[in-house]
Motif scaffolding. Structure first.
Motif, PDB file in Angstrom:
ATOM      1  N   PHE A 178       0.831  -1.206   0.000  1.00 18.31           N
ATOM      2  CA  PHE A 178       0.000   0.000   0.000  1.00 18.31           C
ATOM      3  C   PHE A 178       0.872   1.265   0.000  1.00 18.31           C
ATOM      4  N   ASN A 179       1.878   1.261  -0.866  1.00 16.67           N
ATOM      5  CA  ASN A 179       2.778   2.415  -0.974  1.00 16.67           C
ATOM      6  C   ASN A 179       2.905   2.878  -2.423  1.00 16.67           C
ATOM      7  N   LYS A 180       1.917   2.529  -3.229  1.00 18.83           N
ATOM      8  CA  LYS A 180       1.888   2.907  -4.640  1.00 18.83           C
ATOM      9  C   LYS A 180       0.572   3.613  -4.937  1.00 18.83           C
ATOM     10  N   PRO A 181       0.467   4.315  -6.068  1.00 22.50           N
ATOM     11  CA  PRO A 181      -0.791   5.004  -6.400  1.00 22.50           C
ATOM     12  C   PRO A 181      -1.940   4.021  -6.650  1.00 22.50           C
ATOM     13  N   PHE A 182      -3.114   4.377  -6.136  1.00 22.52           N
ATOM     14  CA  PHE A 182      -4.342   3.617  -6.337  1.00 22.52           C
ATOM     15  C   PHE A 182      -5.405   4.543  -6.937  1.00 22.52           C
ATOM     16  N   TYR A 183      -6.320   3.970  -7.717  1.00 23.78           N
ATOM     17  CA  TYR A 183      -7.415   4.750  -8.293  1.00 23.78           C
ATOM     18  C   TYR A 183      -8.737   4.333  -7.650  1.00 23.78           C
ATOM     19  N   ILE A 184      -9.742   5.210  -7.757  1.00 25.02           N
ATOM     20  CA  ILE A 184     -11.034   5.020  -7.101  1.00 25.02           C
ATOM     21  C   ILE A 184     -12.006   4.334  -8.050  1.00 25.02           C
ATOM     22  N   ILE A 185     -12.792   3.413  -7.505  1.00 26.65           N
ATOM     23  CA  ILE A 185     -13.809   2.690  -8.265  1.00 26.65           C
ATOM     24  C   ILE A 185     -15.163   2.840  -7.568  1.00 26.65           C
ATOM     25  N   LEU A 186     -16.203   3.092  -8.361  1.00 30.40           N
ATOM     26  CA  LEU A 186     -17.585   3.150  -7.877  1.00 30.40           C
ATOM     27  C   LEU A 186     -18.396   2.155  -8.692  1.00 30.40           C
ATOM     28  N   ASN A 187     -19.060   1.217  -8.049  1.00 30.32           N
ATOM     29  CA  ASN A 187     -19.836   0.239  -8.812  1.00 30.32           C
ATOM     30  C   ASN A 187     -20.943  -0.382  -7.970  1.00 30.32           C
ATOM     31  N   VAL A 188     -21.885  -0.984  -8.671  1.00 31.24           N
ATOM     32  CA  VAL A 188     -22.910  -1.816  -8.031  1.00 31.24           C
ATOM     33  C   VAL A 188     -22.926  -3.155  -8.762  1.00 31.24           C
ATOM     34  N   ALA A 189     -22.508  -4.203  -8.075  1.00 28.97           N
ATOM     35  CA  ALA A 189     -22.584  -5.559  -8.601  1.00 28.97           C
ATOM     36  C   ALA A 189     -23.909  -6.181  -8.176  1.00 28.97           C
ATOM     37  N   VAL A 190     -24.218  -7.342  -8.743  1.00 29.56           N
ATOM     38  CA  VAL A 190     -25.445  -8.053  -8.404  1.00 29.56           C
ATOM     39  C   VAL A 190     -25.103  -9.523  -8.205  1.00 29.56           C
ATOM     40  N   GLY A 191     -25.402 -10.031  -7.005  1.00 30.80           N
ATOM     41  CA  GLY A 191     -25.206 -11.443  -6.719  1.00 30.80           C
ATOM     42  C   GLY A 191     -23.778 -11.912  -6.890  1.00 30.80           C
ATOM     43  N   GLY A 192     -23.621 -13.203  -7.163  1.00 28.04           N
ATOM     44  CA  GLY A 192     -22.301 -13.780  -7.357  1.00 28.04           C
ATOM     45  C   GLY A 192     -22.138 -15.080  -6.602  1.00 28.04           C
ATOM     46  N   THR A 193     -21.274 -15.932  -7.130  1.00 28.33           N
ATOM     47  CA  THR A 193     -21.043 -17.244  -6.520  1.00 28.33           C
ATOM     48  C   THR A 193     -19.726 -17.311  -5.751  1.00 28.33           C
ATOM     49  N   GLY A 194     -19.082 -16.169  -5.563  1.00 30.34           N
ATOM     50  CA  GLY A 194     -17.771 -16.153  -4.925  1.00 30.34           C
ATOM     51  C   GLY A 194     -17.793 -16.172  -3.416  1.00 30.34           C
ATOM     52  N   GLY A 195     -18.972 -16.052  -2.792  1.00 25.90           N
ATOM     53  CA  GLY A 195     -19.054 -16.153  -1.338  1.00 25.90           C
ATOM     54  C   GLY A 195     -19.423 -14.881  -0.618  1.00 25.90           C
ATOM     55  N   PHE A 196     -19.497 -13.732  -1.309  1.00 21.73           N
ATOM     56  CA  PHE A 196     -19.891 -12.501  -0.616  1.00 21.73           C
ATOM     57  C   PHE A 196     -21.313 -12.635  -0.067  1.00 21.73           C
ATOM     58  N   PHE A 197     -22.161 -13.376  -0.786  1.00 21.69           N
ATOM     59  CA  PHE A 197     -23.490 -13.723  -0.288  1.00 21.69           C
ATOM     60  C   PHE A 197     -23.436 -15.192   0.140  1.00 21.69           C
ATOM     61  N   PRO A 198     -23.157 -15.456   1.416  1.00 19.71           N
ATOM     62  CA  PRO A 198     -22.990 -16.854   1.853  1.00 19.71           C
ATOM     63  C   PRO A 198     -24.295 -17.646   1.731  1.00 19.71           C
ATOM     64  N   ASP A 199     -24.155 -18.928   1.465  1.00 17.61           N
ATOM     65  CA  ASP A 199     -25.309 -19.827   1.507  1.00 17.61           C
ATOM     66  C   ASP A 199     -25.752 -20.012   2.953  1.00 17.61           C
ATOM     67  N   GLY A 200     -27.036 -20.327   3.124  1.00 18.68           N
ATOM     68  CA  GLY A 200     -27.530 -20.728   4.430  1.00 18.68           C
ATOM     69  C   GLY A 200     -27.901 -19.610   5.378  1.00 18.68           C
TER      70      GLY A 200
END
Length: 452
Positions: free
Chosen positions: A383-405
């Motif tokens: 975290f010592n290099k330049p970073f850019y800003i992102i604005l977004n709205v995703a929907v759903g996903g199977t990667g685990g952000f919305f856990p099962d159960g």
């Protein structure tokens, strides 16, 4: 769109009467049935006025207040801040300070106070001073979204259906029906692909991004050409062309409400200096889930996270924090999401309330327990290099952000792969009714970057 570069000017900092009207409120008053209002008169050259204040707690010099707000648009001939969420009573003391930007210079009115029930304040109480400080606060980026459309000289669109590395269900496009500016605010509102491009296209055709939009920004996971049935939603993701190392990043935004919405305000490295994700790091200022009923991790909870790791691992669990809303969900009002970042660490706050803080200490390499730090030579790498800003709205996903159960009505399982998107679409009559027009949009009032 407005980009402001405040050049440092070497001068002796001296309080002068001639500066007094720049940041001095014309009124500080209590509202009925509750609330408080500040107003600073406009004068030529003012582009921003910030108000910091505490109730019954002293606020020395320019320490961050319990409540702190930037006003980037004037109302009539005044710069007005109104907060109807705060309760004040007769006899309470409001401690405050004000900061104004005028013609590229920063001016503070500090050490002010007003007692509720006394004479209406004109901002002169407290024995404070007005101090011109053009070399202290440098606003290097300020986007008010005042133009009629997204400024592509400042922002770039993500154009792809690759799924964000999380198996998400949306196509990101530059379609103005999902990403637009309204009433001085950026609006990102996901919509059904069939509503925008037709049911026959969605059911039977390929989503060819290069053919339709002339470009594709990410080909991974068939992101440039994919059967449209695996992309049931269309949404927006925009990123700043500019990037910064260190500073204060302030984004005033309102989160979306609606099942399976995933809004994010975050940063990625400009040059991926240390290698592919997560070797070069990721900074998530705020994320949430739009569900009103999703255990205790729905829209009542927001989180901040750092993603980093050298050897195929992701150490995010060491650098994550979340907070619950006090009396509302995070999608009811606009809030100030702030990242303070320097070589010694990062602090994430919402309306002055700490979400998460990490100290660099001996370095992220040592924090992870690595024996070999590889390319991470400096202690605050990656975290010592330049970073850019992102604005977004995703929907759903199977990667685990919305856990099962978590709830019984989740229409897909994270083991479904690409078919998760089809199962999600087939349950649209169940979740689409939770999306109420632009309440299902992430709305952004402004984005500001400051450097010392």
């Amino acid at each position: 769109m407005l980009v402001v570069e405040l050049l440092s000017i070497c001068l002796v900092v001296v309080a002068q009467v001639s500066y007094a009207n720049i940041a001095t409120p014309s009124r500080v008053v209590a509202l009925s049935p509750k609330g408080i209002e500040f107003a600073v008169p406009d004068s030529p050259g003012i582009s921003l006025v910030a108000f910091h204040y505490n109730i019954n707690k002293r606020l020395p010099r320019v320490k961050a207040g319990q409540w702190n707000y930037d006003v980037t648009r004037k109302t009539g001939n005044e710069w007005v801040h109104r907060n109807t969420a705060v309760s004040i009573r007769n006899g309470d003391t409001v401690y405050y300070w004000v900061f104004a930007i005028k013609n590229g210079g920063g001016y503070h009115l500090t050490d002010q106070k007003w007692t509720v029930g006394g004479a209406p304040s004109t901002g002169t109480g407290g024995g404070g001073s007005v101090i011109p400080q053009p070399g202290v606060s440098k606003v290097v980026f300020l986007e008010n979204f005042d133009a009629g459309s997204v400024d592509t000289k400042v922002w770039k669109y993500d154009v792809s259906g690759w799924g964000g590395g999380n198996g998400e269900f949306q196509a990101y496009t530059p379609d103005k029906r999902t990403t637009y500016i309204k009433d001085g605010k950026l609006v990102i509102l996901p919509k059904l692909t069939e509503d925008l491009l037709g049911n026959n296209f969605y059911q039977n055709e390929e989503f060819d991004f290069k053919k339709r939009y002339g470009t594709c920004t990410q080909d991974h996971n068939q992101g440039c050409k994919k059967p449209a049935k695996y992309l049931p939603m269309m949404s927006g993701r925009i990123s700043t062309i500019a990037a910064w190392r260190y500073g204060r990043f302030t984004i005033r935004a309102k989160m979306p409400r609606g099942d399976w919405l995933w809004p994010a305000i975050w940063l990625l490295p400009k040059d991926w200096f240390y290698g592919t994700w997560p070797k070069s790091g990721e900074i998530d200022i705020v994320e949430t889930r739009g569900n009103r009923a999703y255990g205790d991790i729905g829209i009542q909870s927001i989180g901040s996270t750092l993603h980093w790791g050298l050897y195929g691992d992701n150490q995010w669990g060491r650098t994550h924090g979340s907070v619950k809303a006090n009396s509302e969900v995070w999608g009811q009002q606009f809030h100030d999401y702030v990242l303070d970042w320097d070589a010694n660490g990062m602090k994430f706050t919402v309306d002055g309330r700490k979400m998460f803080q990490v100290s660099t200490g001996d370095g992220y390499c040592r924090k992870a327990g690595y024996q070999n730090c590889g390319a991470w030579k400096e202690r605050d790498a990656p975290f010592n290099k330049p970073f850019y800003i992102i604005l977004n709205v995703a929907v759903g996903g199977t990667g685990g952000f919305f856990p099962d159960g978590v709830v019984g009505n989740k229409p897909w399982k994270n083991s479904d792969g690409w078919n998760g998107a089809i199962n999600f679409y087939n349950a649209r009559n169940q979740w689409l009714k939770t999306w109420d027009g632009e309440e299902a949009a992430m709305q952004v009032d402004y984005v500001k970057v400051e450097k010392n």
